[in-house]
Design an enzyme around this catalytic site. Structure first.
Site, mmCIF file in Angstrom:
data_model
loop_
_atom_site.group_PDB
_atom_site.id
_atom_site.type_symbol
_atom_site.label_atom_id
_atom_site.label_comp_id
_atom_site.label_asym_id
_atom_site.label_seq_id
_atom_site.Cartn_x
_atom_site.Cartn_y
_atom_site.Cartn_z
ATOM 1 N N ASP A 1 0.888 -1.242 -0.118
ATOM 2 C CA ASP A 1 -0.027 0.053 -0.029
ATOM 3 C C ASP A 1 0.976 1.183 -0.050
ATOM 4 O O ASP A 1 2.151 1.032 0.138
ATOM 5 C CB ASP A 1 -0.854 0.000 1.202
ATOM 6 N N TYR B 1 -14.658 4.581 -13.988
ATOM 7 C CA TYR B 1 -14.407 3.584 -12.826
ATOM 8 C C TYR B 1 -14.945 2.090 -13.801
ATOM 9 O O TYR B 1 -14.388 1.130 -13.655
ATOM 10 C CB TYR B 1 -15.402 3.798 -11.663
#
Length: 268
Positions: free
Chosen positions: A35, A153
C-alpha cells in the site's frame, strides 16, 4: 515442516484489502501487505496479530516497484507466493464531463494498469507454487453493467474482468488459477469520500438515494477465500451485484433504467 502458504495483497492498508488480510491471516497464512499508506498497513497487521505479516510501501502504478515488493515478500515468506490479491483501486464518480484529465488518468493507472503490472510481476512467483497458486483480481458489479455516473470506473472494472478471462486461458497451462471478485458497493470509509473533485456529495449519499444495498468487506474477503479454493471464474458478491448480474442477462431494460437513475444528480 512445510512453509506457510503466502498471500500478497495490494491495497492491504484498508477496506477490502484489510478484510482479506485478516481472513487469510486467521487461517494461518503468511500475509504480505502492499500500500502507499504505511499507517494503514500497521493497523491491518495489528488486527491480524499473529506476527506472520510483511508490509511493503509502494505505488501499484510503478511497474518496477512491483518486482521489488514481490521479491522482498517472497524472501520474507520463505521463497514462495501462493496468491496475489490484486486489489488496490480507487473510486471515481460523476459524469465524464465533470471528471478532470488528472482524475481519469489516475483511476485508469491504479485500477487497470496497476492490476496488469501486478499480474505481470507475480507470474514467475506463482509458477513456482503451481499447481494451486492463484491470481485473484478485484473487479466490481460496475464491471458487469456500466454504472451511470461512473463511466471511467466502470471501464476499468470491465477491463479487469476481461483481463481475468484472458489470463485464465493463458495461465491454465501453468496450473495457475485466475478469478475476479465482483462486489457491489462495499461498507468502507471510501463511501464517505466525494466521487470526484467537483462534487460535494458523498458516494454513500448517492448509494442510499438509489436504494442500493451495501456489502460488508468481510463478505468480499470470504469470496476471495472461496475463489482461491474453488473453480469459478467470476465471483459475484452481495445482493445488489447478484441482481445486476441477473438483470443484465435477463432484464437488460431494467438495469439500463437503474443505471440512468444513478447518473442523475441527487434531488432530480
Amino acid at each position: 515442516m512445510a512453509a506457510k502458504k503466502a498471500i500478497f495483497i495490494s491495497g492491504g492498508g484498508s477496506g477490502i484489502g484489510r478484510a482479506i488480510a485478516v481472513k487469510f491471516g486467521g487461517q494461518g497464512w503468511f500475509v504480505g501487505l502492499g500500500d502507499i499508506d504505511s499507517e494503514g498497513m500497521k493497523q491491518t497487521a495489528a488486527q491480524i496479530g499473529n506476527g506472520f505479516t510483511y508490509s511493503h510501501k509502494f505505488d501499484v502504478r510503478d511497474r518496477a516497484a512491483w518486482d521489488v515488493a514481490l521479491e522482498a515478500f517472497s524472501t520474507a515468506a520463505g521463497g514462495r507466493i501462493d496468491v496475489l490479491a490484486n486489489n488496490a483501486g480507487i473510486p471515481l464518480g460523476g459524469s465524464l464531463s465533470e471528471n478532470t484529465t488528472e482524475e481519469i488518468e489516475r483511476c485508469i493507472d491504479i485500477n487497470l494498469k496497476g492490476v496488469f503490472w501486478g499480474a505481470q510481476a507475480v507470474l514467475p512467483h506463482l509458477k513456482k507454487t503451481a499447481p494451486g497458486s492463484a491470481l485473484i483480481n478485484t473487479a466490481s458489479a460496475a464491471g458487469i453493467y456500466g454504472t451511470g455516473g461512473a463511466s471511467v470506473y466502470s471501464a476499468t472494472k470491465f477491463g479487469v474482468r476481461g483481463m481475468t478471462e484472458s489470463l485464465d486461458a493463458e495461465w491454465s497451462e501453468f496450473g495457475i488459477k485466475v478469478a475476479s471478485i465482483c462486489p457491489s458497493f462495499i461498507e468502507t470509509p471510501l463511501l464517505d469520500h466525494t466521487p470526484n473533485q467537483g462534487s460535494n456529495e458523498s458516494i454513500r449519499e448517492r448509494v442510499k438515494a438509489a436504494g442500493l444495498e451495501l456489502t460488508s468487506a468481510e463478505d468480499v474477503a470470504q469470496a476471495v477465500w472461496d475463489a482461491v479454493h474453488g473453480n469459478k471464474l467470476h465471483w459475484v458478491v452481495g445482493k445488489t451485484a447478484r441482481q445486476i448480474s441477473f438483470a443484465a442477462r435477463w432484464m437488460p431494460g431494467r438495469v439500463r433504467a437503474q443505471s440512468r437513475g444513478m447518473a442523475r444528480p441527487l434531488g432530480r
